[in-house]
Design a protein around this motif. Structure first.
Motif, PDB file in Angstrom:
ATOM      1  N   VAL A 504       0.864  -1.186   0.000  1.00 50.49           N
ATOM      2  CA  VAL A 504       0.000   0.000   0.000  1.00 50.49           C
ATOM      3  C   VAL A 504       0.899   1.234   0.000  1.00 50.49           C
ATOM      4  O   VAL A 504       1.907   1.283   0.701  1.00 50.49           O
ATOM      5  CB  VAL A 504      -0.962   0.077   1.219  1.00 50.49           C
ATOM      6  N   GLU A 505       0.502   2.190  -0.846  1.00 49.57           N
ATOM      7  CA  GLU A 505       1.255   3.446  -0.819  1.00 49.57           C
ATOM      8  C   GLU A 505       0.607   4.358   0.209  1.00 49.57           C
ATOM      9  O   GLU A 505      -0.606   4.523   0.236  1.00 49.57           O
ATOM     10  CB  GLU A 505       1.251   4.141  -2.187  1.00 49.57           C
ATOM     11  N   VAL A 506       1.466   4.914   1.043  1.00 42.71           N
ATOM     12  CA  VAL A 506       0.977   5.797   2.102  1.00 42.71           C
ATOM     13  C   VAL A 506       0.917   7.219   1.544  1.00 42.71           C
ATOM     14  O   VAL A 506       1.896   7.738   1.028  1.00 42.71           O
ATOM     15  CB  VAL A 506       1.942   5.747   3.310  1.00 42.71           C
ATOM     16  N   VAL A 565       6.328   4.501   1.247  1.00 44.98           N
ATOM     17  CA  VAL A 565       6.211   5.862   1.799  1.00 44.98           C
ATOM     18  C   VAL A 565       6.967   6.855   0.900  1.00 44.98           C
ATOM     19  O   VAL A 565       8.101   6.605   0.511  1.00 44.98           O
ATOM     20  CB  VAL A 565       6.779   5.910   3.240  1.00 44.98           C
ATOM     21  N   ASN A 566       6.298   7.967   0.574  1.00 46.10           N
ATOM     22  CA  ASN A 566       6.927   8.995  -0.279  1.00 46.10           C
ATOM     23  C   ASN A 566       7.911   9.845   0.521  1.00 46.10           C
ATOM     24  O   ASN A 566       7.659  10.204   1.660  1.00 46.10           O
ATOM     25  CB  ASN A 566       5.850   9.917  -0.852  1.00 46.10           C
ATOM     26  N   LEU A 567       9.003  10.142  -0.113  1.00 49.60           N
ATOM     27  CA  LEU A 567      10.007  11.010   0.525  1.00 49.60           C
ATOM     28  C   LEU A 567      10.184  12.281  -0.300  1.00 49.60           C
ATOM     29  O   LEU A 567      10.017  12.252  -1.506  1.00 49.60           O
ATOM     30  CB  LEU A 567      11.370  10.325   0.587  1.00 49.60           C
ATOM     31  N   LEU A 597      10.606   2.947   0.074  1.00 51.36           N
ATOM     32  CA  LEU A 597      10.595   4.418   0.056  1.00 51.36           C
ATOM     33  C   LEU A 597      10.542   4.893  -1.393  1.00 51.36           C
ATOM     34  O   LEU A 597      11.214   4.334  -2.252  1.00 51.36           O
ATOM     35  CB  LEU A 597      11.856   4.975   0.747  1.00 51.36           C
ATOM     36  N   GLU A 598       9.691   5.887  -1.653  1.00 49.06           N
ATOM     37  CA  GLU A 598       9.526   6.386  -3.019  1.00 49.06           C
ATOM     38  C   GLU A 598      10.283   7.707  -3.203  1.00 49.06           C
ATOM     39  O   GLU A 598      10.051   8.661  -2.471  1.00 49.06           O
ATOM     40  CB  GLU A 598       8.040   6.583  -3.332  1.00 49.06           C
ATOM     41  N   LEU A 599      11.161   7.688  -4.171  1.00 45.56           N
ATOM     42  CA  LEU A 599      11.928   8.902  -4.493  1.00 45.56           C
ATOM     43  C   LEU A 599      11.624   9.298  -5.927  1.00 45.56           C
ATOM     44  O   LEU A 599      11.052   8.514  -6.668  1.00 45.56           O
ATOM     45  CB  LEU A 599      13.439   8.648  -4.390  1.00 45.56           C
ATOM     46  N   LEU A 627      11.380   4.285  -7.706  1.00 44.09           N
ATOM     47  CA  LEU A 627      11.574   5.571  -8.389  1.00 44.09           C
ATOM     48  C   LEU A 627      10.200   6.010  -8.897  1.00 44.09           C
ATOM     49  O   LEU A 627       9.647   5.409  -9.820  1.00 44.09           O
ATOM     50  CB  LEU A 627      12.578   5.404  -9.528  1.00 44.09           C
ATOM     51  N   ASP A 628       9.629   7.015  -8.238  1.00 41.40           N
ATOM     52  CA  ASP A 628       8.249   7.466  -8.448  1.00 41.40           C
ATOM     53  C   ASP A 628       8.167   8.347  -9.698  1.00 41.40           C
ATOM     54  O   ASP A 628       9.162   8.940 -10.110  1.00 41.40           O
ATOM     55  CB  ASP A 628       7.838   8.281  -7.213  1.00 41.40           C
ATOM     56  N   ASP A 629       7.003   8.434 -10.279  1.00 42.44           N
ATOM     57  CA  ASP A 629       6.733   9.335 -11.421  1.00 42.44           C
ATOM     58  C   ASP A 629       7.784   9.165 -12.516  1.00 42.44           C
ATOM     59  O   ASP A 629       8.196  10.142 -13.164  1.00 42.44           O
ATOM     60  CB  ASP A 629       6.717  10.801 -10.959  1.00 42.44           C
ATOM     61  N   LEU A 648      10.521   0.681 -10.548  1.00 40.88           N
ATOM     62  CA  LEU A 648      10.226   1.902 -11.300  1.00 40.88           C
ATOM     63  C   LEU A 648       8.720   2.074 -11.315  1.00 40.88           C
ATOM     64  O   LEU A 648       7.989   1.131 -11.611  1.00 40.88           O
ATOM     65  CB  LEU A 648      10.732   1.787 -12.743  1.00 40.88           C
ATOM     66  N   LYS A 649       8.242   3.277 -10.970  1.00 38.60           N
ATOM     67  CA  LYS A 649       6.799   3.535 -11.047  1.00 38.60           C
ATOM     68  C   LYS A 649       6.554   4.419 -12.258  1.00 38.60           C
ATOM     69  O   LYS A 649       7.010   5.571 -12.312  1.00 38.60           O
ATOM     70  CB  LYS A 649       6.316   4.225  -9.762  1.00 38.60           C
ATOM     71  N   ILE A 650       5.822   3.842 -13.242  1.00 41.21           N
ATOM     72  CA  ILE A 650       5.571   4.599 -14.479  1.00 41.21           C
ATOM     73  C   ILE A 650       4.580   5.712 -14.184  1.00 41.21           C
ATOM     74  O   ILE A 650       3.497   5.467 -13.622  1.00 41.21           O
ATOM     75  CB  ILE A 650       4.981   3.670 -15.577  1.00 41.21           C
TER      76      ILE A 650
END
Ligand code: C2E
Ligand code: MG
Ligand code: MG
Length: 735
Positions: A504-506, A565-567, A597-599, A627-629, A648-650
């Protein structure tokens, strides 16, 4: 008055007495008369008188004395008292004795007995007169000698003084000659130049003699613009006693120098002016330093452009002009470089500085010389467009700048492009204060940034209200941390093949007391800008870890669940970051491999080495990195290899356009195969349709996230979900 003692010597008492009586008559009271009857008695008398320092002008002695010859006695007197006049009395004319006496006693006269009283009188008077003549001569001689001595002494002294004077003159001259400053003297009448030291030539470039021969040169050397100052300098100096002026001179070699001339009136003992004296200092360097200081105060050191101070000055001038001339118009452009921070952080300050200088030149080329291009600091530039016809002139310049700054720059070995956002404040409003115009251009620039960068926005009064809101938001955000007004939402990440729940993404939300639930897009940028994100992020990570740990204990479905979790960049750069992660994991007793952790790419571009190290430390704790976005940043592929990444998050934008735009479909395809070659997971963001799911599965995408499966849900909704799915992993497509 007693003039001395006359001695009479004769062994014949009678003769002696008569001699004394006669003498008494001749000389009256002028002299004492002593008598002696023998040579011995006479000698005794002489030594007594000598002891009393009594003068003996005359001795009259008989030729025949009982104990010695008269001539012998007189010879003795001659030795002792050469000045004393000596007269010999002779009974018979003993010629030998007389001749002896004349030779050895310097006999004045001899008188034969018996004598005639008148004859005696004349002889004695003549003898005394001759004595006093001698005496006078001697006195005169003495005086003369004394005068002579004094004269000599005076001459010596004068010579000494002259020597001293000469020495001091020489010393003075050598000082004057060695001085860098010009020393001058001028006459009171007509101010004719009397003296100049050699420095005058060094300073003015004209010889001392040319100054002395041409009285006008003095003013001719002065710079025409300053000549009025020097014209009445001497008059003022004479009137005031001392005077100081600064002026420029124009040397024959064309050089301009700044001089400071300080004169004073020299007076005699009675205070009457006798001369004008002064010193001229060359203050060119000092003036230059002052000018430099002044320039520095109004210019940016790096680019040499006007700085904020000068800009404010120019805006103030424009505002004044607007008051005077009703149809005068101007505009202020506020330019911020979109990607400067990334370039500066990743390629270094030197490249950053070079880029700023290049941009400064470019901006100057985009406007007229009457416009003011200024640098406010960092990557912020402004342009004051002076005397424009309308707002269209300003927008045209903005367009030109946007276009120019879009193109890549060659800075050293690097080809960089920065892009820019521009805010325009236009004098449609009557601005009272220069700072307000700058503020509004700044606000408009922020709006341009918020609109997606690379564009310009003309300020409108509503924007000001919005800015005030933003300020309020910032204030509220600070208290939100203390009041713990943040809540966590969770969005499932699904295995596309099985439909099962993986992670789950917070996602944080702000439960605002007045405004209700606020989405991160509205407050995260402000939090990032103010640094508040570090505190907020810490809270999010802590709350999420505790939450998951507690779910693990409560729900079977949560056993394999991972939280993502987004950073923010600020968090990753916080030197305490790893320490905080350790503390949170320890306190929540959550194992590292349940945390991801999402960067974003841009976060990694700066401080590459440092980030590789941090990511490695996270990996050491089994924490995964997404790696977000992905795809929206600018990272090259080779760049990705250097970081320890897991997923990798597209970015949602590609997924949502993928079905209609073949180009985006191609990007999605590329990212998926890239992830596969690099042995990474891939998650597609923002899936909203079944068609997208099918297509993604076809392309080999493992996982997805989106409204199709679930919107981000509250803690209660997630708990409900977990409870309902006790024992089963499959996740519903439609919650
Ligand atoms: P993100 O990390 O890319 O998160 C995904 C965003 O996409 C979320 O927006 C989510 O609600 C939205 N989304 C998910 N599926 C769909 C879909 O199918 N269609 C559409 N239109 N949107 C979808 P949200 O929650 O508003 O978050 C926005 C961004 O705020 C996040 O983007 C993330 O970058 C940031 N953010 C959220 N929470 C945090 C946090 O705790 N810390 C930090 N630093 N950033 C956060
Ligand atoms: Mg995210
Ligand atoms: Mg995202």
């Amino acid at each position: 008055m007693n003039k001395g003692t006359i001695i009479c010597i004769d062994d014949d008492r009678l003769i002696l007495n008569s001699l004394r009586d006669q003498l008494q008559r001749i000389i009256e009271d002028a002299y004492e008369i002593e008598v002696a009857e023998s040579g011995g008695e006479a000698l005794e008398l002489l030594s007594e008188l000598e002891a009393d320092r009594i003068k003996i002008p005359l001795v009259i002695c008989d030729q025949n004395l009982p104990d010695m010859g008269g001539d012998a006695l007189l010879s003795y007197v001659q030795i002792q008292y050469p000045k004393t006049r000596k007269i010999l009395l002779t009974g018979d004319a003993n010629l030998d004795a007389i001749i002896h006496a004349i030779n050895s006693a310097n006999l004045y006269r001899y008188i034969a007995k018996p004598w005639d009283e008148t004859d005696l009188g004349l002889t004695v008077k003549a003898a005394l007169q001759s004595y006093w003549q001698d005496e006078q001569l001697i006195e005169q001689n003495k005086t003369l000698r004394a005068v002579n001595l004094q004269l000599h002494a005076e001459i010596d002294e004068r010579q000494l003084t002259q020597q001293k004077l000469q020495d001091s003159e020489q010393r003075l001259e050598s000082i004057l000659n060695s001085l860098d400053d010009v020393v001058w003297s001028a006459a009171i009448d007509g101010y004719q130049l009397l003296y100049l030291n050699p420095a005058a030539e060094e300073v003015h470039g004209y010889s001392v003699s040319s100054f002395l021969s041409n009285p006008n040169l003095w003013t001719e050397v002065v710079h025409p613009a300053d000549r009025h100052q020097i014209v009445h300098f001497f008059d003022h100096l004479l009137a005031s006693g001392s005077q100081s002026i600064e002026y420029r001179i124009l040397r024959p070699d064309g050089e301009i120098r700044w001089l400071k001339n300080r004169g004073h009136v020299t007076t005699d003992d009675r205070g009457t002016p006798i001369r004008l004296d002064g010193i001229i200092y060359d203050i060119t360097e000092q003036k230059r330093a002052q000018a430099q200081l002044l320039h520095d105060a109004f210019h940016d050191e790096l680019t040499g452009l006007p700085n904020r101070n000068l800009l404010m000055e120019r805006i103030a001038q424009s505002l004044k002009r607007q008051h005077r001339i009703p149809d005068y118009q101007f505009a202020l452009l506020f330019i911020d470089l979109d990607r400067f921070k990334i370039i500066n952080d990743s390629l270094g300050h030197i490249v950053g500085d070079q880029l700023l200088v290049a941009i400064a030149n470019l901006l100057e080329n985009c406007v007229r010389t009457s416009d003011t291009v200024a640098r406010l600091g960092g990557d912020e530039f402004t342009i004051l467009l002076d005397g424009i016809q309308g707002v269209e002139d300003a927008t045209q310049v903005a367009e030109r700048i946007l276009f120019t700054l879009q193109k890549p720059f060659q800075v050293g070995d690097h080809s960089v492009f920065t892009g820019s956002s521009i805010g325009i404040a236009y004098n449609s409003v009557q601005y009272e204060d220069a700072t307000l115009l700058l503020r509004d251009a700044d606000i408009a620039m922020y709006r341009a940034k918020a609109m997606g960068k690379g564009c310009f926005v003309v300020f409108s009064p509503e924007m000001h209200a919005q800015t005030l809101n933003l300020l309020k938001l910032e204030r509220d955000l600070r208290s939100a941390i203390d009041r713990e007004e943040f809540v966590l939402f969770y969005q499932p990440i699904i295995d596309l093949q099985t439909g099962g729940l993986c992670d789950v993404e917070v996602l944080v939300r702000w439960q605002h007391p007045d405004r209700g639930l606020i989405l991160p897009s509205e407050f995260i940028p402000v939090a990032e800008e103010t640094g508040l994100i570090v505190e907020i992020g810490k809270w999010v990570l802590q709350a999420a870890c505790h939450q998951l740990r507690s779910y693990q204990q409560q729900f079977f479905a949560a056993q394999t669940l991972r939280i993502s979790v987004n950073l923010s960049s600020e968090q990753l750069q916080d030197p305490n970051f790893i320490h905080e992660v350790d503390r949170i994991l320890a306190e929540s007793r959550l194992e590292g491999h349940y945390l991801k952790l999402e960067l974003t790419e841009t976060m990694l571009m700066a401080h590459e080495e440092k980030h590789i190290q941090t990511l490695q430390q996270l990996r050491d704790r089994n924490i995964q990195i997404s790696l977000d976005d992905f795809g929206t940043g600018y990272s090259s592929l080779s760049y990705l290899y250097r970081f320890p990444l897991d997923t990798l998050k597209i970015d949602r934008s590609f997924v949502s356009r993928m079905m209609s735009q073949p180009q985006d479909a191609e990007i999605v395809n590329t990212i998926i195969s890239l992830a596969r070659t690099m042995n990474m997971d891939v998650v597609a963001e923002g899936i909203e349709t079944e068609a997208e799911v099918s297509h993604l599965i076809q392309l080999g995408c493992d996982r997805g996230q989106g409204y199709l499966f679930s919107r981000p849900m509250s803690q209660q909704q997630l708990e409900k979900c977990l409870r309902e799915r006790q024992g089963q992993l499959e996740f519903c497509h439609h919650p």
